[in-house]
Design a protein around this motif. Sequence first.
Motif, PDB file in Angstrom:
ATOM      1  N   ARG A 489       0.832  -1.212   0.000  1.00 13.05           N
ATOM      2  CA  ARG A 489       0.000   0.000   0.000  1.00 13.05           C
ATOM      3  C   ARG A 489       0.863   1.257   0.000  1.00 13.05           C
ATOM      4  O   ARG A 489       0.428   2.306  -0.503  1.00 13.05           O
ATOM      5  N   GLN A 490       2.062   1.166   0.587  1.00 18.16           N
ATOM      6  CA  GLN A 490       2.920   2.347   0.633  1.00 18.16           C
ATOM      7  C   GLN A 490       3.368   2.793  -0.750  1.00 18.16           C
ATOM      8  O   GLN A 490       3.697   3.967  -0.942  1.00 18.16           O
ATOM      9  N   PHE A 491       3.385   1.879  -1.709  1.00 19.64           N
ATOM     10  CA  PHE A 491       3.742   2.269  -3.070  1.00 19.64           C
ATOM     11  C   PHE A 491       2.674   3.162  -3.697  1.00 19.64           C
ATOM     12  O   PHE A 491       2.932   3.808  -4.704  1.00 19.64           O
ATOM     13  N   CYS A 492       1.492   3.165  -3.089  1.00 23.33           N
ATOM     14  CA  CYS A 492       0.409   3.986  -3.631  1.00 23.33           C
ATOM     15  C   CYS A 492       0.391   5.385  -3.037  1.00 23.33           C
ATOM     16  O   CYS A 492      -0.296   6.265  -3.564  1.00 23.33           O
ATOM     17  N   GLU A 493       1.102   5.582  -1.925  1.00 29.00           N
ATOM     18  CA  GLU A 493       1.036   6.878  -1.250  1.00 29.00           C
ATOM     19  C   GLU A 493       1.865   7.929  -1.951  1.00 29.00           C
ATOM     20  O   GLU A 493       1.535   9.100  -1.939  1.00 29.00           O
ATOM     21  N   THR A 494       2.979   7.520  -2.540  1.00 31.31           N
ATOM     22  CA  THR A 494       3.839   8.451  -3.279  1.00 31.31           C
ATOM     23  C   THR A 494       4.195   7.819  -4.613  1.00 31.31           C
ATOM     24  O   THR A 494       4.138   6.603  -4.796  1.00 31.31           O
ATOM     25  N   THR A 495       4.612   8.642  -5.529  1.00 28.73           N
ATOM     26  CA  THR A 495       5.033   8.131  -6.843  1.00 28.73           C
ATOM     27  C   THR A 495       6.461   7.632  -6.805  1.00 28.73           C
ATOM     28  O   THR A 495       6.905   6.979  -7.739  1.00 28.73           O
ATOM     29  N   GLY A 496       7.170   7.912  -5.727  1.00 24.21           N
ATOM     30  CA  GLY A 496       8.545   7.467  -5.615  1.00 24.21           C
ATOM     31  C   GLY A 496       8.732   6.568  -4.430  1.00 24.21           C
ATOM     32  O   GLY A 496       8.029   6.660  -3.444  1.00 24.21           O
ATOM     33  N   ASP A 497       9.708   5.708  -4.508  1.00 20.35           N
ATOM     34  CA  ASP A 497      10.045   4.794  -3.432  1.00 20.35           C
ATOM     35  C   ASP A 497      11.483   5.084  -3.010  1.00 20.35           C
ATOM     36  O   ASP A 497      12.420   4.745  -3.716  1.00 20.35           O
ATOM     37  N   LYS A 498      11.619   5.787  -1.857  1.00 18.45           N
ATOM     38  CA  LYS A 498      12.942   6.175  -1.374  1.00 18.45           C
ATOM     39  C   LYS A 498      13.675   7.015  -2.432  1.00 18.45           C
ATOM     40  O   LYS A 498      14.843   6.812  -2.732  1.00 18.45           O
ATOM     41  N   GLY A 499      12.924   7.929  -2.992  1.00 15.75           N
ATOM     42  CA  GLY A 499      13.529   8.836  -3.963  1.00 15.75           C
ATOM     43  C   GLY A 499      13.559   8.297  -5.370  1.00 15.75           C
ATOM     44  O   GLY A 499      13.920   8.998  -6.286  1.00 15.75           O
ATOM     45  N   GLY A 500      13.173   7.063  -5.605  1.00 13.39           N
ATOM     46  CA  GLY A 500      13.187   6.489  -6.939  1.00 13.39           C
ATOM     47  C   GLY A 500      11.788   6.297  -7.469  1.00 13.39           C
ATOM     48  O   GLY A 500      10.826   6.188  -6.714  1.00 13.39           O
ATOM     49  N   PHE A 501      11.655   6.259  -8.794  1.00  8.00           N
ATOM     50  CA  PHE A 501      10.345   6.100  -9.416  1.00  8.00           C
ATOM     51  C   PHE A 501       9.880   4.653  -9.305  1.00  8.00           C
ATOM     52  O   PHE A 501      10.662   3.731  -9.528  1.00  8.00           O
TER      53      PHE A 501
END
Length: 765
Positions: A489-501
């Motif tokens: 679900r955390q992948f849906c909160e922002t477009t980036g994951d630890k600064g990466g797309f």
Amino acid sequence: MLKLYYGLPEDGSGRDPLDPTDIDGAHFNPESFLGKLRKELSLSQLMDCETDMVKQIRALDSDMQTLVYENYNKFISATDTIRKMKNDFKKMEDEMDCLANNMASITEFSGRISSTLQDQHEQITKLSGVHTLLRKLQFLFELPARLNKCIEMEAYAQAVRYHGKARSILHQYQHMPSFQGIQNDCQKIMGELAQKLREKFRDGGTSAQDLAECVELLLQLDEPAEELCDEFLSHAESRLADDLKSLQADLGLPSSPSGASATTAATQLGDILEFVDQGCNSFVSNMCLVIASYQDLFINRLSQGGVANKNISTMAQVKLVSFVNQLMGRYFVVVDCRIQLEKGIGDNSLLVRALDRFHRRLQAVAKLLPASSVATEGTEIVVRAAKERIRQYLLALQSFFLDCLTDVRQSLAAPRLMGKDHSNLAELLGNISASILNQIKSVLAYVHLFTAKDITFSNKPYFKGEFCSQGVREGLIVGFIKYICLTARQFCETTGDKGGFTPPTLLLLLSRLCLDYETSTISYILTLTDEQFLVQDHSPVTAVTSLCTEAREAAQKLLNHYVKVQGLIISQMLRKSVETRDWVNTIEPRNVRAVMKRVVEDTTSIDVQVGFLYEEGVRKAHSSDSSKRTFSVYSSSRLQSRYAPSYTPSAPMDTNLLSNIQKLFSERIDIFSPVEFNKVSVLTGIIKISLKTFLECVRLRTFGRYGLQQIQVDCYYLQLYLWRFVSDENLVHFLLDEIVASTAHRCLDLVPMEQSVIEVICERG
């Protein structure tokens, strides 16, 4: 029975005892019997009767001979026995006569001795008493010398025994000068002996047997029991402290263990089983010897005395419990520190065996001293180790899941997938699912060692209940499943994951993974866990439906976010294509713009990509060949009739009103509606977002004649291809109609392109 044996008739048998024809009767008459047979039987029957009687006579004759022989043998045996008894009785009578003569002689001799010594009996008794007294007096006078000799020979037990025999007599006659001198000498000598025993008692090299002998002798010398208890425990503490220092040295720790030094020494350790064996064989074994010796020397001995001794025994018991709890607490700190260094996440059989051996050896201490807290604290260490192990395995599973995601992202970034080849997406999903499931099974196998039947602490209530339900099921398995859902679900909160797309394909894969968990995987994992761990425990746990609901919500959110991200990517292309062009001064369209071809290509690629993971879905039936259908809004006659330049200023307002009235009766399109778990629904959501963005961008621009015609060409091209991806083609037609109509409304020179020309341009492109 006698009558039956001899063949006599019983009463009520129906046989007449006076019948002369009864061959077995007492009044049998042969002539009458023969006469009866001749009258009643035929010749053949008479011959048969004769034969039968001959056989019976022979049988009786044989029985009689056998009986005679048997009785003859018995008579012979009885005769021999009587003859032998007669001889034995005669010999016995001779021996008894001899014995009687001897007894008479002895009695006579004893009488003569008694009469001779009658006068000297009292004198002999007095002499015997005097002799005994003289021997005692001699022992008393020689006692100091005897004691000194025993001390020189280190026969301390013999000296104490000599003094114990004479102490009561010396105390009784201490008022006499001679006895008082002997008593003073003995007390001085025994004082020196007590001092030597105390020095030996304090000697660190004294063995347990010598130590017990020293305490025994000191107690016999009336030394204070309380002081001896304290000295005994002090001596034992120094020896046990040395064992603890040895363990800490092997562990690489100072006297007070600290986390920093423990971490530094972690690489220098052997396996934990060797460490536990060393501690049990040295410290715990010595502790058991101390407890047993202390109880035997002080508690058991003093409890058998008077009230005062019993009070001292009770106090000694309290001191022992406090002593054991204190030292075992220090030992538990060292063991707990060593257990914390077990950071491996693989097979923990060595750890379980070490904990089992540690727990077994503590039972001996608890059995010797039930009042101590050794058993409870030892079990708490095992419980903490099990909890820590579960926590480590949970972290390991979480780390493994993150590594799997990293591998997936690397696979998605490979040139093959970057080149729009998504043929291995299903294989990639199967690999990550199988890897996670195998890792969970391995962890369950490792954790199951804590509840094996041959492990002593597995019978504890914690390992039968809380460890299985709250530890393994809830803390480990349910916690990991929730972590998977939360991470996804955390992948849906922002477009980036630890600064990466975040790649959109990763969102799609995670969505399908969560959906598979909801449909089957969660139920399988929890069933497997319950079969292994919840056999005896029935405490409340998280329901399967609750986890499935959470997984489905995560899958839904991921899929919705995937649609938004893909729609945003296509929307960015459309927005840039609209914003970067001068639509008023553009040239006459001759081709479909490249961005529209790119939109169709990307949509097709997404369709293939989603098709590897999700089913097709349901589409509304088409009424005709949609690839050939056109709408009047694209034609010049329709646009001219709706937006003719000769209209009065009120005409556009009337036209807008007419358009809005038509929209009221058309079906409302929800652009960001939830997506269903099928390919058609996913593509429909992406296309709705893309076309809605195209529409909003058009509404912000002003168009010339050729700008309007270019939008006509682009929309017709999109209409030719996009209808096949959505659940209802009317949705695409409606949005494209809105785009063209909105463009025409904002056109400064409304001259639409003919439909035939539009078709030629699109077919040529």
